[in-house]
Design a protein around this motif. Structure first.
Motif, short mmCIF file in Angstrom:
data_model
loop_
_atom_site.label_atom_id
_atom_site.label_comp_id
_atom_site.label_asym_id
_atom_site.label_seq_id
_atom_site.Cartn_x
_atom_site.Cartn_y
_atom_site.Cartn_z
N LYS A 9 -8.48 55.41 62.31
CA LYS A 9 -7.82 56.52 61.62
C LYS A 9 -8.83 57.39 60.88
O LYS A 9 -9.64 56.89 60.11
N ASP A 10 -8.79 58.70 61.14
CA ASP A 10 -9.57 59.73 60.45
C ASP A 10 -11.03 59.82 60.85
O ASP A 10 -11.76 60.64 60.31
N ASP A 87 -13.32 50.37 58.77
CA ASP A 87 -12.34 50.93 57.84
C ASP A 87 -12.12 49.91 56.71
O ASP A 87 -11.67 48.80 56.97
N ARG A 89 -10.32 50.73 53.87
CA ARG A 89 -9.19 51.23 53.07
C ARG A 89 -8.00 50.29 53.27
O ARG A 89 -7.41 50.24 54.35
N ASP A 91 -4.95 50.37 52.51
CA ASP A 91 -3.67 50.94 52.90
C ASP A 91 -3.70 51.59 54.28
O ASP A 91 -2.73 52.20 54.71
N SER A 92 -4.79 51.45 55.01
CA SER A 92 -4.94 52.08 56.32
C SER A 92 -4.40 51.18 57.43
O SER A 92 -4.58 49.96 57.39
N THR A 94 -5.71 50.85 60.18
CA THR A 94 -6.87 50.28 60.90
C THR A 94 -7.79 49.51 59.94
O THR A 94 -8.98 49.35 60.23
N TYR A 117 -14.96 54.20 54.66
CA TYR A 117 -15.50 53.46 55.80
C TYR A 117 -16.88 52.93 55.45
O TYR A 117 -17.71 53.66 54.89
#
Length: 182
Positions: A9-10, A87, A89, A91-92, A94, A117
């Motif tokens: 993600k991102d 990743d 994070r 709350d992500s 991934t 990241y």
């Protein structure tokens, strides 16, 4: 530039679009408007370079805690690297997933690493130079890292590690790290 979504993600792999003639070529490596169109941070405050003499050198996995989280735009100017991002994070969707990318002086691809990241790379050749833009200034108190050999991450580094800093060798394992990671 051609923007390719990654499985994380991102994070984005960015392919340059060289325009050439008898002189060689010209390519845009960063454009504030194009980055904004893809929802990427586009205000970089510093540019860093690293040189690694020996194949197998490993740098990372590094990140900075909030509010000092940093986006990076990474490109290999000489030689070849495998660039790995994780990743961190919580709350992500991934979270703790990683992906690897081969960045070389011949493919000229660059990697957009979003805040949150952990980032690291291993040299695949001798005499490697890597340049990267960073969206936040270095803050020693916010610096964190993940161990490159943490079994929980299951990262398959492509060549044996030949050079590693003391700091990178001693980052805590994920289960030992202070929560939250980011």
């Amino acid at each position: 530039m051609i923007f390719h979504e990654t499985t994380l993600k991102d994070a984005w792999l960015i392919e340059l679009e060289p325009r050439g003639d008898q002189r060689g070529f010209f390519a845009r490596t960063m454009c504030k408007e194009e980055f904004a169109q893809h929802g990427l941070l586009n205000d970089f405050v510093q540019q860093n370079t690293s040189f690694s003499a020996q194949k197998g050198t490993l740098r990372g996995l590094h990140y900075q805690m909030q509010p000092h989280g940093e986006a990076k735009l990474v490109r290999c100017l000489r030689g070849a690297i495998v660039d790995i991002i994780v990743d961190v994070r919580a709350d992500s969707p991934t979270f703790l997933q990683h992906q690897q990318f081969e960045l070389t002086d011949s493919n000229r691809s660059q990697l957009y690493v979003p805040p949150g990241y952990a980032h690291g790379f291993q040299t695949l050749s001798n005499d490697v130079e890597v340049s990267y833009l960073v969206s936040a200034a270095y803050c020693p108190q916010a610096e964190r890292g993940l161990r490159y050999d943490d079994e929980r991450l299951q990262i398959d580094w492509p060549v044996p590690v030949t050079v590693l800093s003391e700091k990178d060798a001693h980052w805590p394992l994920i289960d030992e790290a202070t929560k939250p990671l980011y």
